[in-house]
Write a protein that holds these residues in place. Structure first.
Motif, PDB file in Angstrom:
ATOM      1  N   CYS A   1       0.832  -1.297   0.140  1.00  0.00           N
ATOM      2  CA  CYS A   1       0.013  -0.032   0.159  1.00  0.00           C
ATOM      3  C   CYS A   1       0.732   1.330   0.098  1.00  0.00           C
ATOM      4  O   CYS A   1       0.338   2.307  -0.286  1.00  0.00           O
ATOM      5  CB  CYS A   1      -0.913  -0.199   1.203  1.00  0.00           C
ATOM      6  SG  CYS A   1      -0.125   0.214   2.825  1.00  0.00           S
ATOM      7  N   SER A   2       2.133   1.169   0.378  1.00  0.00           N
ATOM      8  CA  SER A   2       2.951   2.253   0.404  1.00  0.00           C
ATOM      9  C   SER A   2       3.553   2.591  -1.003  1.00  0.00           C
ATOM     10  O   SER A   2       4.417   3.672  -1.036  1.00  0.00           O
ATOM     11  CB  SER A   2       4.252   2.115   1.338  1.00  0.00           C
ATOM     12  OG  SER A   2       5.064   1.388   1.020  1.00  0.00           O
ATOM     13  N   LEU A   3       3.516   1.785  -1.949  1.00  0.00           N
ATOM     14  CA  LEU A   3       4.047   2.033  -3.257  1.00  0.00           C
ATOM     15  C   LEU A   3       3.651   3.272  -4.091  1.00  0.00           C
ATOM     16  O   LEU A   3       4.494   3.903  -4.613  1.00  0.00           O
ATOM     17  CB  LEU A   3       3.657   0.703  -4.328  1.00  0.00           C
ATOM     18  CG  LEU A   3       4.724  -0.753  -3.914  1.00  0.00           C
ATOM     19  CD1 LEU A   3       4.240  -1.648  -4.801  1.00  0.00           C
ATOM     20  CD2 LEU A   3       6.181  -0.092  -3.853  1.00  0.00           C
ATOM     21  N   PRO A   4       2.186   3.398  -4.171  1.00  0.00           N
ATOM     22  CA  PRO A   4       1.820   4.684  -4.576  1.00  0.00           C
ATOM     23  C   PRO A   4       2.610   6.129  -4.136  1.00  0.00           C
ATOM     24  O   PRO A   4       2.976   6.982  -5.079  1.00  0.00           O
ATOM     25  CB  PRO A   4       0.425   4.809  -4.521  1.00  0.00           C
ATOM     26  CG  PRO A   4      -0.122   3.489  -4.457  1.00  0.00           C
ATOM     27  CD  PRO A   4       1.147   2.832  -3.664  1.00  0.00           C
ATOM     28  N   SER A   5       2.605   6.201  -2.885  1.00  0.00           N
ATOM     29  CA  SER A   5       3.090   7.361  -2.343  1.00  0.00           C
ATOM     30  C   SER A   5       4.815   7.184  -2.381  1.00  0.00           C
ATOM     31  O   SER A   5       5.440   8.079  -2.760  1.00  0.00           O
ATOM     32  CB  SER A   5       3.187   7.532  -0.602  1.00  0.00           C
ATOM     33  OG  SER A   5       3.761   6.426  -0.106  1.00  0.00           O
ATOM     34  N   ARG A   6       5.481   6.025  -2.659  1.00  0.00           N
ATOM     35  CA  ARG A   6       6.776   6.206  -2.939  1.00  0.00           C
ATOM     36  C   ARG A   6       7.117   6.438  -4.323  1.00  0.00           C
ATOM     37  O   ARG A   6       8.145   7.039  -4.810  1.00  0.00           O
ATOM     38  CB  ARG A   6       7.420   4.547  -2.723  1.00  0.00           C
ATOM     39  CG  ARG A   6       7.522   4.363  -1.184  1.00  0.00           C
ATOM     40  CD  ARG A   6       7.864   2.745  -0.899  1.00  0.00           C
ATOM     41  NE  ARG A   6       7.795   2.306   0.302  1.00  0.00           N
ATOM     42  CZ  ARG A   6       8.963   2.194   1.321  1.00  0.00           C
ATOM     43  NH1 ARG A   6      10.097   2.130   0.814  1.00  0.00           N
ATOM     44  NH2 ARG A   6       8.786   1.905   2.371  1.00  0.00           N
ATOM     45  N   ASN A   7       6.238   5.896  -5.286  1.00  0.00           N
ATOM     46  CA  ASN A   7       6.363   6.212  -6.667  1.00  0.00           C
ATOM     47  C   ASN A   7       6.115   7.732  -7.079  1.00  0.00           C
ATOM     48  O   ASN A   7       6.961   8.292  -7.715  1.00  0.00           O
ATOM     49  CB  ASN A   7       5.085   5.614  -7.515  1.00  0.00           C
ATOM     50  CG  ASN A   7       5.540   5.659  -8.782  1.00  0.00           C
ATOM     51  OD1 ASN A   7       6.529   5.974  -9.470  1.00  0.00           O
ATOM     52  ND2 ASN A   7       4.333   5.330  -9.583  1.00  0.00           N
ATOM     53  N   GLU A   8       5.269   8.387  -6.222  1.00  0.00           N
ATOM     54  CA  GLU A   8       5.134   9.911  -6.353  1.00  0.00           C
ATOM     55  C   GLU A   8       6.329  10.468  -5.632  1.00  0.00           C
ATOM     56  O   GLU A   8       6.766  11.630  -6.256  1.00  0.00           O
ATOM     57  CB  GLU A   8       3.900  10.313  -5.355  1.00  0.00           C
ATOM     58  CG  GLU A   8       3.566  11.565  -5.508  1.00  0.00           C
ATOM     59  CD  GLU A   8       2.171  12.083  -4.792  1.00  0.00           C
ATOM     60  OE1 GLU A   8       2.181  13.189  -4.146  1.00  0.00           O
ATOM     61  OE2 GLU A   8       1.467  11.192  -4.342  1.00  0.00           O
TER      62      GLU A   8
END
Length: 66
Positions: free
Chosen positions: A4-11
């Motif tokens: 679930c932390s992947l989108p924020s890491r990608n951003e």
């Protein structure tokens, strides 16, 4: 790593990359202190990479046992 932390890491990654691109475009405005800090950071990353390689080889400097 939690999925679930992947989108924020990608951003965050793209935000940092855009910041580096802007710095590169305006590199004539950089100060010696900023360049020195970036160089030391790169040197530290390389040193940690080398330390990890040495540890991964079993604390030898000559290479892997084949």
């Amino acid at each position: 790593m939690v999925l679930c932390s992947l989108p924020s890491r990608n951003e965050s990654f793209w935000k940092e990359l855009n910041h580096v691109k802007d710095l590169w475009k305006n590199r004539k405005d950089l100060h010696v202190e900023q360049v020195g800090i970036a160089s030391l950071f790169g040197l530290e990353c390389f040193a940690w990479f080398c330390a990890g390689e040495i540890i991964g080889r079993g604390f030898t400097f000559t290479g892997y046992n084949v």
